[in-house]
Motif scaffolding. Structure first.
Motif, PDB file in Angstrom:
ATOM      1  N   LEU A  27      43.136  12.411 -45.349  1.00  0.00           N
ATOM      2  CA  LEU A  27      42.015  12.380 -46.290  1.00  0.00           C
ATOM      3  C   LEU A  27      42.464  12.986 -47.605  1.00  0.00           C
ATOM      4  CD1 LEU A  27      39.059  13.471 -43.968  1.00  0.00           C
ATOM      5  CD2 LEU A  27      39.450  11.201 -44.952  1.00  0.00           C
ATOM      6  N   ASN A  28      41.971  12.423 -48.694  1.00  0.00           N
ATOM      7  CA  ASN A  28      42.327  12.897 -50.028  1.00  0.00           C
ATOM      8  C   ASN A  28      41.476  14.121 -50.375  1.00  0.00           C
ATOM      9  OD1 ASN A  28      42.787  13.197 -52.779  1.00  0.00           O
ATOM     10  ND2 ASN A  28      42.743  10.986 -53.203  1.00  0.00           N
ATOM     11  N   PRO A  29      42.115  15.262 -50.689  1.00  0.00           N
ATOM     12  CA  PRO A  29      41.331  16.461 -51.033  1.00  0.00           C
ATOM     13  C   PRO A  29      40.367  16.205 -52.199  1.00  0.00           C
ATOM     14  CG  PRO A  29      43.694  16.959 -50.998  1.00  0.00           C
ATOM     15  CD  PRO A  29      43.565  15.484 -50.807  1.00  0.00           C
ATOM     16  N   GLU A  30      40.723  15.231 -53.040  1.00  0.00           N
ATOM     17  CA  GLU A  30      39.898  14.906 -54.189  1.00  0.00           C
ATOM     18  C   GLU A  30      38.558  14.286 -53.775  1.00  0.00           C
ATOM     19  OE1 GLU A  30      40.388  15.930 -57.059  1.00  0.00           O
ATOM     20  OE2 GLU A  30      38.893  14.761 -58.145  1.00  0.00           O
ATOM     21  N   GLU A  31      38.496  13.766 -52.539  1.00  0.00           N
ATOM     22  CA  GLU A  31      37.278  13.091 -52.095  1.00  0.00           C
ATOM     23  C   GLU A  31      36.521  13.877 -51.024  1.00  0.00           C
ATOM     24  OE1 GLU A  31      38.812   8.540 -52.912  1.00  0.00           O
ATOM     25  OE2 GLU A  31      39.061   9.349 -50.897  1.00  0.00           O
ATOM     26  N   THR A  32      37.008  15.086 -50.734  1.00  0.00           N
ATOM     27  CA  THR A  32      36.407  15.820 -49.608  1.00  0.00           C
ATOM     28  C   THR A  32      36.098  17.274 -49.958  1.00  0.00           C
ATOM     29  OG1 THR A  32      38.653  16.259 -48.883  1.00  0.00           O
ATOM     30  CG2 THR A  32      37.514  14.514 -47.733  1.00  0.00           C
ATOM     31  N   LEU A  33      35.154  17.830 -49.226  1.00  0.00           N
ATOM     32  CA  LEU A  33      34.916  19.276 -49.248  1.00  0.00           C
ATOM     33  C   LEU A  33      34.929  19.722 -47.786  1.00  0.00           C
ATOM     34  CD1 LEU A  33      32.027  19.459 -51.868  1.00  0.00           C
ATOM     35  CD2 LEU A  33      34.328  20.391 -52.173  1.00  0.00           C
ATOM     36  N   MET A  56      33.621  17.009 -45.088  1.00  0.00           N
ATOM     37  CA  MET A  56      32.633  16.097 -45.664  1.00  0.00           C
ATOM     38  C   MET A  56      33.294  15.237 -46.731  1.00  0.00           C
ATOM     39  SD  MET A  56      29.657  18.908 -46.245  1.00  0.00           S
ATOM     40  CE  MET A  56      30.867  20.134 -46.680  1.00  0.00           C
ATOM     41  N   VAL A  58      32.712  13.351 -49.890  1.00  0.00           N
ATOM     42  CA  VAL A  58      31.589  13.510 -50.828  1.00  0.00           C
ATOM     43  C   VAL A  58      31.631  12.551 -52.018  1.00  0.00           C
ATOM     44  CG1 VAL A  58      31.129  15.905 -50.241  1.00  0.00           C
ATOM     45  CG2 VAL A  58      32.814  15.387 -52.006  1.00  0.00           C
ATOM     46  N   ILE A  59      32.669  11.732 -52.107  1.00  0.00           N
ATOM     47  CA  ILE A  59      32.773  10.835 -53.253  1.00  0.00           C
ATOM     48  C   ILE A  59      32.374   9.431 -52.818  1.00  0.00           C
ATOM     49  CG2 ILE A  59      34.330   9.855 -54.982  1.00  0.00           C
ATOM     50  CD1 ILE A  59      34.286  12.757 -55.460  1.00  0.00           C
ATOM     51  N   PHE A  60      31.243   9.014 -53.315  1.00  0.00           N
ATOM     52  CA  PHE A  60      30.725   7.687 -52.959  1.00  0.00           C
ATOM     53  C   PHE A  60      30.168   7.007 -54.201  1.00  0.00           C
ATOM     54  CE2 PHE A  60      30.106   9.575 -48.643  1.00  0.00           C
ATOM     55  CZ  PHE A  60      30.916   8.687 -47.981  1.00  0.00           C
TER      56      PHE A  60
END
Ligand SMILES: [Zn+2]
Lengths: 62, 313
Positions: A27-33, A56, A58-60
């Motif tokens: 998973l890309n850290p840029e798209e997750t928390l 989670m 979080v980027i949608f």
């Protein structure tokens, strides 16, 4: 260890930090928390199988 | 790949960090993150003179994280700068998606005591987005929906005598838009794009402001979680068909490898925009804003994009 990704349970071989975990999950850290034991955590946060870890995305769109 | 100093301690105070911000190579604790976040939004609003005392601001509220966080920020600002807020939510008619975000929009407005106006595609255009896309196909769903939403927002904000429309575009959206314009070779469109609405001035166009223009999308999600703003991280069912989705993934891959790429695209755009706007301004002497023959709304052609799209002329 068992963790939760977007509400679904996932088993992975152990990871030492949040950043490691995201790498293992591809998973890309840029798209997750990530929450560790209910609190948002940085990439360097150490984790162990005892911790409750929630990833989670979080980027949608929209 | 850039290895980051992940100390897991706050860069400012040394307490346990809550988030890693790779684009600034810092880990921050919750209170230093929210402080940085809020001051960045306020700085953006000040720098581009988005808000003036006494103005009435129409907040475009989708019920997603960006517009909800923007509403909270504007509500906070309104305590020190007297501005009047109301929200507009557009119900496009997307089964199984919009009803959930509509619920969030209503709840947030009730909590912050901000009046809310819900406007539906079905009532205004006689068709929902779902039914329209059945006929038109889903490939261009986001451009259709975007044209229709902008049209209604402008029209109703004007009707409600708003001075500005606040849009929750974040810096990721901006970087995507810039990149999409490059990839489609549509540079003239960027002349009208920016933190404060476009280069075109007309009394029928309400100025659009984007207070989150320099705020990354992931930061917005983190802020919402930290502030207990209950938001569903859900995705519009049509989004995966969009070119934007492709560009988003591409930019996030670049960001992972080369942190701060997206913000650099935004900065580069802002630097170039002044030059581009000068070009538009030069042309504007020759170009006139017309009124759509079919609906009377302002546009640059005889019939506006919306009426052309809906074949209303
Ligand atoms: Zn701190």
């Amino acid at each position: 260890m068992e963790i939760t990704v977007d509400g679904r349970k996932v088993r992975i071989r152990s990871a030492s930090t949040v950043a490691d975990l995201l790498g293992a999950l591809k998973l890309n850290p840029e798209e997750t928390l990530v929450k560790v034991n209910g609190k948002l955590a940085p990439g360097g946060k150490r984790i162990s199988p005892k911790d409750s870890v929630r990833v989670m995305r979080v980027i949608f769109g929209g | 790949m850039a290895k980051l100093a992940a100390s897991s301690k706050c860069f400012k105070c040394g307490k346990p960090a809550a988030i890693s911000l790779n684009y600034m190579q810092q880990d921050l604790c919750q209170s230093h993150f929210t402080e940085m976040f809020e001051s960045r939004v306020k700085r953006t609003a000040r720098e581009y003179r988005m808000l003036r005392k006494g103005e009435k601001i129409a907040v475009a509220l989708s019920g997603g994280k960006d517009s909800c966080v923007m509403l909270h920020m504007l509500h906070g600002i309104s305590k020190s700068l007297p501005i009047k807020l109301f929200a507009i939510t557009i119900d496009e008619g997307i089964a199984g998606y919009r009803c959930r975000t509509l619920h969030v929009a209503k709840r947030e407005c009730r909590m912050l005591k901000v009046p809310l106006k819900v406007i539906s595609f079905h009532k205004e255009f006689g068709k929902t987005l779902d039914s329209l896309l059945k006929k038109k196909g889903v490939e261009r769903s986001c451009s259709f929906c975007g044209v229709m939403r902008r049209y209604l927002l402008n029209k109703f904000a004007r009707k409600m005598k708003a001075d500005k429309i606040a849009i929750g575009h974040n810096s990721d959206d901006v970087a995507q838009t810039v990149m999409m314009n490059l990839m489609r070779n549509e540079p003239e469109r960027l002349g009208r794009f920016g933190p404060l609405s476009g280069a075109i001035e007309d009394e029928l166009f309400i100025t659009r402001i984007k207070p989150l223009f320099l705020t990354p999308e992931r930061d917005i999600a983190a802020y919402a979680i930290m502030k207990g703003i209950e938001i569903e991280f859900s995705e519009c069912p049509y989004a995966r068909h969009a070119f934007r989705q492709y560009v988003r993934e591409m930019l996030n891959k670049a960001e992972e490898k080369y942190p701060a790429t997206k913000l650099r695209i935004v900065r580069a755009f802002l630097a170039q925009q002044k030059l581009m706007q000068d070009g538009v301004r030069m042309r504007r002497g020759k170009e006139k804003i017309l009124r759509c023959k079919s609906c009377g709304e302002p546009c640059s052609r005889e019939v506006c994009s919306l009426c052309t799209m809906l074949e209303r002329s």
